[in-house]
Design a protein around this motif. Structure first.
Motif, short mmCIF file in Angstrom:
data_model
loop_
_atom_site.label_atom_id
_atom_site.label_comp_id
_atom_site.label_asym_id
_atom_site.label_seq_id
_atom_site.Cartn_x
_atom_site.Cartn_y
_atom_site.Cartn_z
N GLN A 1 0.83 -1.17 0.00
CA GLN A 1 0.00 0.00 0.00
C GLN A 1 0.88 1.25 0.00
N VAL A 2 0.33 2.33 -0.50
CA VAL A 2 1.06 3.58 -0.56
C VAL A 2 1.03 4.25 0.80
N GLN A 3 2.19 4.71 1.22
CA GLN A 3 2.31 5.47 2.45
C GLN A 3 2.99 6.80 2.14
N LEU A 4 2.48 7.85 2.73
CA LEU A 4 3.09 9.16 2.63
C LEU A 4 3.53 9.58 4.02
N VAL A 5 4.75 10.02 4.13
CA VAL A 5 5.29 10.42 5.42
C VAL A 5 5.87 11.82 5.31
N GLU A 6 5.36 12.72 6.14
CA GLU A 6 5.88 14.07 6.18
C GLU A 6 6.98 14.17 7.22
N SER A 7 7.90 15.07 6.97
CA SER A 7 8.94 15.36 7.94
C SER A 7 9.38 16.80 7.76
N SER A 25 6.22 5.79 -0.07
CA SER A 25 6.75 4.44 -0.06
C SER A 25 5.66 3.48 -0.48
N GLY A 26 6.08 2.30 -0.91
CA GLY A 26 5.12 1.36 -1.42
C GLY A 26 4.58 1.81 -2.76
N GLY A 27 3.47 1.25 -3.13
CA GLY A 27 2.87 1.61 -4.39
C GLY A 27 1.71 0.70 -4.71
N THR A 28 1.02 1.06 -5.74
CA THR A 28 -0.10 0.26 -6.18
C THR A 28 0.39 -0.87 -7.07
N SER A 29 -0.45 -1.86 -7.23
CA SER A 29 -0.11 -2.96 -8.12
C SER A 29 -0.06 -2.52 -9.57
N THR A 114 -10.59 16.88 -1.67
CA THR A 114 -11.26 15.73 -2.26
C THR A 114 -10.60 15.25 -3.54
N SER A 115 -9.62 15.97 -4.03
CA SER A 115 -8.90 15.55 -5.22
C SER A 115 -7.88 14.46 -4.93
N TYR A 116 -7.65 14.15 -3.67
CA TYR A 116 -6.52 13.30 -3.29
C TYR A 116 -6.95 12.04 -2.57
N LYS A 117 -6.29 10.98 -2.95
CA LYS A 117 -6.58 9.66 -2.40
C LYS A 117 -5.69 9.30 -1.21
N TYR A 118 -4.42 9.67 -1.29
CA TYR A 118 -3.46 9.28 -0.27
C TYR A 118 -3.06 10.48 0.57
N TRP A 119 -2.94 10.24 1.85
CA TRP A 119 -2.63 11.31 2.80
C TRP A 119 -1.59 10.86 3.81
N GLY A 120 -0.71 11.77 4.15
CA GLY A 120 0.20 11.53 5.24
C GLY A 120 -0.43 11.83 6.57
N GLN A 121 0.33 11.60 7.63
CA GLN A 121 -0.18 11.80 8.98
C GLN A 121 0.01 13.21 9.51
N GLY A 122 0.78 14.00 8.82
CA GLY A 122 0.96 15.39 9.19
C GLY A 122 2.22 15.64 9.99
#
Length: 129
Positions: A1-7, A25-29, A114-122
């Protein structure tokens, strides 16, 4: 699965700078992280709704909202699967949790959540007076 990490968040004085990073990180099939064509930054201050700040498309088209224009710059490094938000001349009103968001298979640079599917945790950005 796709993960987004902010820093890169932190506490700075008014007028200071921070550089936020959003790494996928990760990605779709179907295509993996290279399919994360458009990435945006949002922020949410206490008691306020989430606000789009900036975006960057797969063609490197960028947009920054009026309150940050000239102070914030969004960029990306495809090789590192990373999008950056360079924030200069920070002001107390910039204090918020900053989120990155990404969408696949689009070239549309949008600051609408609403345009975005993947979100980081902030990541927290605090600017003191």
């Amino acid at each position: 699965q796709v993960q987004l990490v902010e820093s890169g968040g932190g506490l700075v004085q008014s007028g200071g700078s921070l550089r936020l990073s959003c790494t996928a990180s990760g990605g779709t099939s179907a295509g993996g992280t290279s399919d994360l064509d458009t990435v945006a930054w949002f922020r949410q201050a206490p008691g306020k709704v989430r606000e789009g700040v900036a975006c960057i498309s797969s063609t490197d088209n960028t947009f920054e909202i009026g309150p940050v224009k000239g102070r914030f710059t969004v960029s990306r490094d495809y090789a590192k699967n990373t999008v950056y938000l360079q924030m200069n001349n920070l002001k107390p009103e910039d204090t918020a949790v900053y989120y990155c968001a990404a969408e696949e298979f689009t070239n549309y640079c949008s600051v609408v959540s609403t345009s975005y599917k993947y979100w980081g945790q902030g990541t927290q950005v605090t600017v003191s007076s």
